[in-house]
Design a protein around this motif. Structure first.
Motif, PDB file in Angstrom:
ATOM      1  N   ASP A 139       0.743  -1.235   0.092  1.00 24.16           N
ATOM      2  CA  ASP A 139       0.060   0.075  -0.093  1.00 24.16           C
ATOM      3  C   ASP A 139       0.827   1.278  -0.039  1.00 24.16           C
ATOM      4  OD1 ASP A 139      -2.648  -0.508  -0.418  1.00 24.16           O
ATOM      5  OD2 ASP A 139      -3.045  -1.245   1.603  1.00 24.16           O
ATOM      6  N   THR A 144      -6.301  -5.343  -1.179  1.00 22.98           N
ATOM      7  CA  THR A 144      -7.835  -5.412  -1.667  1.00 22.98           C
ATOM      8  C   THR A 144      -8.570  -5.575  -0.534  1.00 22.98           C
ATOM      9  OG1 THR A 144      -7.618  -7.624  -2.378  1.00 22.98           O
ATOM     10  CG2 THR A 144      -7.676  -5.972  -4.187  1.00 22.98           C
ATOM     11  N   GLU A 145      -8.135  -6.163   0.560  1.00 18.50           N
ATOM     12  CA  GLU A 145      -8.507  -6.696   1.696  1.00 18.50           C
ATOM     13  C   GLU A 145      -7.678  -6.065   3.012  1.00 18.50           C
ATOM     14  OE1 GLU A 145     -11.296  -8.275   1.939  1.00 18.50           O
ATOM     15  OE2 GLU A 145     -11.635  -8.969  -0.183  1.00 18.50           O
ATOM     16  N   SER A 147       2.203  -3.513  -4.247  1.00 20.10           N
ATOM     17  CA  SER A 147       0.851  -3.843  -4.487  1.00 20.10           C
ATOM     18  C   SER A 147       0.099  -2.984  -3.636  1.00 20.10           C
ATOM     19  CB  SER A 147       0.499  -5.290  -4.306  1.00 20.10           C
ATOM     20  OG  SER A 147       1.286  -6.007  -5.207  1.00 20.10           O
ATOM     21  N   ARG A 148      -1.150  -2.538  -4.032  1.00 26.09           N
ATOM     22  CA  ARG A 148      -2.278  -1.965  -3.293  1.00 26.09           C
ATOM     23  C   ARG A 148      -2.935  -3.265  -2.718  1.00 26.09           C
ATOM     24  NH1 ARG A 148       1.114   1.183  -3.743  1.00 26.09           N
ATOM     25  NH2 ARG A 148       1.117   3.404  -4.026  1.00 26.09           N
TER      26      ARG A 148
END
Length: 275
Positions: free
Chosen positions: A61, A69-70, A66-67
């Motif tokens: 993040d 999703t959970e 990677s960003r």
């Protein structure tokens, strides 16, 4: 230097290295929303001069990683950091974390003792509840971060203003570095949803002092005497929880890494590693 990627499940973690592979392995972990470049190149070079092979990485993040999703936890973020060590072929490393990165480093040292040779926790805490700021600071911080910057130049200026708000009072600031770093990271900046996920990960961990008591790695805890985000009492609580930890307060240090303290930080980290 080039950006490389490690993987923890579906999450890719961006990282880069400094120095010769023959140096002592050292992993740098940044704070909330901050990219790896929050560890200035000059500070990384100072650590290389002390004999380290340095890796810095973007937390999930943040930056080029990677960003999510959970929702996730500090334990998940610790596994992200271990994936960088795995990619580098490091069975173990000296780990240095600042702010949220300090919390991640603490979890690594408590839950993966065989992987952490020494722990340096900077401007951090054993519990997210220690994070306290004056109302005026909170209002100014909200005004600065409440709207996403629309251009690289705006991102650079915002970082300068944030540094003025939470940074050191006893040491000169490198505002040109802040402008360059903020501008260069504009395309990979952390959005509000990602920032909330990182904050939630810290809060969900609760009070970790009982877990910190299990740490066996030599530990250094550094705090800033004028840190408006994590005050010295947060560092003192961290050091008190970890057996044998050394606690150092730098008067004039805020929630940043001023060039005037790079040598002192590097000397202390190197002394800890040698011990």
């Amino acid at each position: 230097m080039s950006i490389r990627l490690s993987r923890n499940g579906d999450i890719e973690i961006a990282y880069e290295t400094f120095g010769a592979a023959s140096g002592r392995p050292l992993l740098l972990l940044q704070g909330a929303s901050a990219p790896m470049e929050g560890w200035p190149d000059g500070f990384c070079a100072t650590l290389v001069d002390r004999g380290f092979h340095v890796a810095r990485c973007d937390n999930r993040d943040a930056g080029r990683s990677s960003r999510a999703t959970e929702p996730y936890t500090l334990t998940d973020m610790a596994l992200d950091s271990l994936s960088v060590m795995d990619a580098l072929g490091w069975p173990a490393a000296h780990v240095v974390g600042v702010s949220l990165g300090g919390m991640i480093a603490q979890v690594m040292a408590a839950r993966h003792r065989d992987r952490v040779l020494s722990l340096t926790s900077m401007c951090s805490a054993p519990d997210a509840s220690f994070r306290r700021s004056k109302l005026s600071t909170l209002v100014r911080f909200a005004l600065l971060t409440g709207r996403a910057p629309s251009t690289p130049e705006a991102s650079g200026e915002r970082l300068v203003k944030l540094l003025r708000l939470v940074g050191s009072r006893g040491f000169p600031q490198d505002e040109e570095w802040a402008r360059r770093t903020g501008s260069a990271g504009h395309a990979h900046r952390t959005d509000f949803a990602a920032a909330r996920r990182q904050a939630a990960a810290a809060r969900s961990a609760g009070d970790r002092r009982a877990e910190l008591a299990t740490i066996t790695a030599p530990t250094l805890v550094l705090s800033g005497g004028v840190d408006p985000v994590q005050p010295p009492r947060a560092g003192k609580a961290t050091a008190d929880a970890i057996p044998g930890a050394r606690f150092v307060v730098h008067p004039g240090l805020g929630h940043d890494l001023p060039p005037g303290l790079w040598s002192a930080f590097a000397d202390d980290i190197a002394e800890l590693a040698r011990g």
